[in-house]
Design a protein around this motif. Structure first.
Motif, PDB file in Angstrom:
ATOM      1  N   UNK A 102       0.805  -1.225   0.000  1.00 54.16           N
ATOM      2  CA  UNK A 102       0.000   0.000   0.000  1.00 54.16           C
ATOM      3  C   UNK A 102       0.842   1.281   0.000  1.00 54.16           C
ATOM      4  N   UNK A 103       1.885   1.422   0.848  1.00 54.84           N
ATOM      5  CA  UNK A 103       2.682   2.657   0.791  1.00 54.84           C
ATOM      6  C   UNK A 103       3.336   2.876  -0.567  1.00 54.84           C
ATOM      7  N   UNK A 104       3.762   1.773  -1.179  1.00 54.11           N
ATOM      8  CA  UNK A 104       4.377   1.864  -2.505  1.00 54.11           C
ATOM      9  C   UNK A 104       3.361   2.387  -3.518  1.00 54.11           C
ATOM     10  N   UNK A 105       2.151   1.851  -3.469  1.00 51.28           N
ATOM     11  CA  UNK A 105       1.096   2.330  -4.369  1.00 51.28           C
ATOM     12  C   UNK A 105       0.682   3.759  -4.052  1.00 51.28           C
ATOM     13  N   UNK A 106       0.748   4.127  -2.764  1.00 53.12           N
ATOM     14  CA  UNK A 106       0.456   5.509  -2.370  1.00 53.12           C
ATOM     15  C   UNK A 106       1.414   6.475  -3.036  1.00 53.12           C
ATOM     16  N   UNK A 107       2.683   6.088  -3.055  1.00 51.80           N
ATOM     17  CA  UNK A 107       3.702   6.929  -3.682  1.00 51.80           C
ATOM     18  C   UNK A 107       3.483   7.042  -5.185  1.00 51.80           C
ATOM     19  N   UNK A 108       3.206   5.906  -5.831  1.00 56.09           N
ATOM     20  CA  UNK A 108       3.003   5.910  -7.283  1.00 56.09           C
ATOM     21  C   UNK A 108       1.810   6.781  -7.668  1.00 56.09           C
ATOM     22  N   UNK A 109       0.691   6.591  -6.987  1.00 55.40           N
ATOM     23  CA  UNK A 109      -0.510   7.379  -7.282  1.00 55.40           C
ATOM     24  C   UNK A 109      -0.323   8.844  -6.896  1.00 55.40           C
ATOM     25  N   UNK A 110       0.391   9.072  -5.791  1.00 52.64           N
ATOM     26  CA  UNK A 110       0.665  10.445  -5.372  1.00 52.64           C
ATOM     27  C   UNK A 110       1.475  11.191  -6.408  1.00 52.64           C
ATOM     28  N   UNK A 111       2.450  10.498  -6.990  1.00 53.47           N
ATOM     29  CA  UNK A 111       3.288  11.111  -8.024  1.00 53.47           C
ATOM     30  C   UNK A 111       2.507  11.323  -9.320  1.00 53.47           C
ATOM     31  N   UNK A 112       1.622  10.377  -9.632  1.00 53.59           N
ATOM     32  CA  UNK A 112       0.886  10.437 -10.895  1.00 53.59           C
ATOM     33  C   UNK A 112      -0.246  11.466 -10.881  1.00 53.59           C
TER      34      UNK A 112
END
Length: 288
Positions: A102-112
């Motif tokens: 989840x934190x990894x996906x949070x970062x990806x979506x946050x950046x996108x």
């Protein structure tokens, strides 16, 4: 208590509560279907939150209800059913480990979508996390042919939903109290959950002892693991960053694996390596 210290207290409490949620889902599925479990989890949480937080709904502005609706879908509704369906085929400890993405996906979506910038070590974190995930899933599929590891995809989708949720809350609802957000979420979800439950055969089997036994596990899951935990989680998001808040998933697998081992679940050595690699990737992706 200063917010710097308080955020670690919240993180520790959430790791214990949510780490125990996966075994509660497993026990609930003994007498309930995945859709019955998901619906009852939402209903129990909603009734509890409306009891303690109904007055807090007045703090939600008219224009904020669309974001309340979005966060209710991504933060609770979709994941609740996906986790229940996934655990009909794969172990609770594996589900918890995959949720640590989840934190990894949070970062990806946050950046996108939310303007968060990548750093080099965070890109490596994404790559390493995905390698660990593939190792965990493929080795599990080989060594546990009785389990359908295609269902692991549902857990990955749920983690993406969680990641979307925390970014939305931080961006659009940070001025609301945690209780207002949580109560608003479950007010919206109560009616579709009741509708879904009515389409199952729950009312025909509720008198069965096995079903009633499972209900106790879901009552605990709904009130403590969903209602109270979401209030704490939204407090954590407000006093920290989205990535820090979702880093609770570092600790959740430890608690979940402990419960899984007590319930005779088995992790292979390669799967343990995969889990460790995932946590390294998550750490790098969350590191400033």
């Amino acid at each position: 208590m200063m917010s710097k210290q308080l955020k670690w207290v919240y993180l520790f409490i959430l790791s214990l509560v949510w780490g125990s949620s996966f075994i509660l889902i497993k026990k609930g599925l003994v007498g309930l279907t995945a859709f019955q479990l998901g619906s009852l989890r939402i209903i129990f949480a909603a009734l509890f939150l409306l009891l303690i937080g109904f007055r807090s709904l007045s703090k939600i502005q008219k224009h904020q209800w669309k974001y309340i609706a979005l966060t209710s879908m991504f933060g609770t509704f979709i994941p609740v059913y996906l986790f229940a369906i996934a655990e009909t085929e794969i172990d609770s400890s594996i589900t918890a480990i995959l949720n640590s993405l989840t934190p990894l996906n949070t970062l990806i979506l946050g950046a996108a979508f939310f303007g968060i910038t990548f750093r080099k070590n965070q890109i490596w974190g994404v790559v390493i996390g995905l390698i660990g995930c593939l190792l965990l899933v493929f080795n599990g599929a080989i060594n546990h042919p009785e389990q359908n590891y295609y269902y692991a995809v549902l857990v990955l989708i749920a983690s993406i939903c969680y990641a979307t949720n925390v970014n939305l809350i931080k961006r659009y609802l940070s001025d609301l109290t945690s209780l207002s957000i949580t109560t608003g979420n479950f007010l919206i979800l109560l009616f579709p959950a009741l509708a879904i439950l009515s389409f199952t055969n729950f009312y025909e089997v509720v008198h069965i002892e096995k079903v009633q036994h499972s209900l106790w596990f879901i009552l605990i899951l709904g009130v403590v693991g969903t209602g109270i935990a979401n209030v704490i989680f939204f407090k954590l998001i407000k006093i920290s960053s989205p990535v820090f808040a979702t880093s609770v998933t570092y600790l959740i697998p430890i608690v979940a694996i402990f419960w899984g081992l007590l319930d005779n679940e088995v992790l292979t050595f390669i799967q343990c390596v995969g889990a460790f690699i995932i946590l390294i990737g998550v750490y790098l992706s969350a590191k400033k």
